[in-house]
Design a protein around this motif. Structure first.
Motif, mmCIF file in Angstrom:
data_model
loop_
_atom_site.group_PDB
_atom_site.id
_atom_site.type_symbol
_atom_site.label_atom_id
_atom_site.label_comp_id
_atom_site.label_asym_id
_atom_site.label_seq_id
_atom_site.Cartn_x
_atom_site.Cartn_y
_atom_site.Cartn_z
ATOM 1 N N ILE A 64 -45.703 -12.957 -17.521
ATOM 2 C CA ILE A 64 -44.750 -13.952 -18.271
ATOM 3 C C ILE A 64 -45.327 -15.361 -17.939
ATOM 4 O O ILE A 64 -45.653 -16.224 -18.968
ATOM 5 C CB ILE A 64 -43.209 -13.813 -18.108
ATOM 6 N N VAL A 117 -48.462 -16.881 -19.734
ATOM 7 C CA VAL A 117 -48.297 -17.619 -20.844
ATOM 8 C C VAL A 117 -48.292 -18.796 -20.795
ATOM 9 O O VAL A 117 -48.917 -19.822 -21.481
ATOM 10 C CB VAL A 117 -47.080 -17.083 -21.707
ATOM 11 N N THR A 118 -47.736 -19.371 -20.018
ATOM 12 C CA THR A 118 -47.284 -20.927 -19.553
ATOM 13 C C THR A 118 -48.887 -21.539 -19.073
ATOM 14 O O THR A 118 -48.999 -22.746 -19.563
ATOM 15 C CB THR A 118 -46.365 -21.176 -18.421
ATOM 16 N N VAL A 169 -52.976 -17.714 -25.975
ATOM 17 C CA VAL A 169 -51.608 -17.751 -25.803
ATOM 18 C C VAL A 169 -51.108 -16.742 -26.449
ATOM 19 O O VAL A 169 -50.283 -15.953 -25.838
ATOM 20 C CB VAL A 169 -51.082 -19.092 -26.215
ATOM 21 N N ALA A 170 -51.230 -16.253 -27.883
ATOM 22 C CA ALA A 170 -50.832 -15.231 -28.421
ATOM 23 C C ALA A 170 -51.196 -13.719 -27.682
ATOM 24 O O ALA A 170 -50.049 -13.042 -27.526
ATOM 25 C CB ALA A 170 -51.253 -15.519 -29.721
ATOM 26 N N THR A 173 -51.820 -13.365 -24.741
ATOM 27 C CA THR A 173 -51.311 -13.097 -23.298
ATOM 28 C C THR A 173 -49.713 -13.067 -23.544
ATOM 29 O O THR A 173 -49.191 -12.043 -22.815
ATOM 30 C CB THR A 173 -51.419 -14.533 -22.676
ATOM 31 N N ALA A 174 -49.254 -13.645 -24.589
ATOM 32 C CA ALA A 174 -47.733 -13.319 -25.021
ATOM 33 C C ALA A 174 -47.561 -11.901 -25.385
ATOM 34 O O ALA A 174 -46.414 -10.995 -24.814
ATOM 35 C CB ALA A 174 -47.025 -14.065 -25.914
ATOM 36 N N ALA A 186 -47.580 -9.764 -22.296
ATOM 37 C CA ALA A 186 -46.194 -9.710 -21.654
ATOM 38 C C ALA A 186 -45.193 -9.058 -22.145
ATOM 39 O O ALA A 186 -44.116 -8.385 -21.717
ATOM 40 C CB ALA A 186 -45.787 -11.484 -21.562
ATOM 41 N N ILE A 187 -44.999 -9.058 -23.708
ATOM 42 C CA ILE A 187 -43.996 -8.317 -24.094
ATOM 43 C C ILE A 187 -44.159 -6.902 -24.042
ATOM 44 O O ILE A 187 -43.339 -6.137 -23.868
ATOM 45 C CB ILE A 187 -44.111 -8.569 -25.883
ATOM 46 N N PRO A 205 -44.538 -4.824 -29.116
ATOM 47 C CA PRO A 205 -44.937 -6.066 -29.631
ATOM 48 C C PRO A 205 -44.744 -6.039 -31.216
ATOM 49 O O PRO A 205 -44.513 -7.181 -31.588
ATOM 50 C CB PRO A 205 -46.260 -6.490 -29.228
#
Length: 109
Positions: free
Chosen positions: A30, A33-34, A70-71, A73-74, A77-78, A85
């Motif tokens: 998570i 993502v940052t 970012v997309a 990686t998100a 994480a999901i 996702p």
């Protein structure tokens, strides 16, 4: 071309195999993502030449590529949260579409 959601599952499985899927590992995914969002910011700063010492160091193509990171990686994480996702993104899109429908009939204040 690989399906983005399928790729997220493959990346998640590989991370699981290497790092496991502890609560801490999920937290790191998570937080990743940052980290990736920070790279977007750095690329944008480089694209507009905000840092006078460095000047223009990136292009808008670089910024777009970082946004794609970012997309993905998100989505990883999901997936790591044991969520599909596709379902999560579809729910997000539907929520945004409903807001747009609301705004199209009622002007924002």
């Amino acid at each position: 071309m690989t399906d983005l959601f399928d790729l997220a599952a493959v990346v998640t499985a590989r991370l699981d195999a290497v790092n496991g899927r502890s609560r801490e590992e999920i937290g790191l995914r998570i937080l990743k993502v940052t980290e990736e969002a920070g790279e977007v910011a750095a690329a944008w700063i480089g694209a507009i030449g905000q840092n006078p010492r460095k000047g223009v160091t990136h292009t808008t193509d670089d910024v777009a590529a970082e946004l794609a990171d970012v997309a993905l990686t998100a989505l990883v994480a999901i997936t790591s949260l044991d969520r599909d996702p596709r379902d999560v993104v579809t729910a997000c899109v539907n929520k945004a579409a409903a807001r747009l429908d609301t705004y199209s009939t009622t002007p924002p204040e």
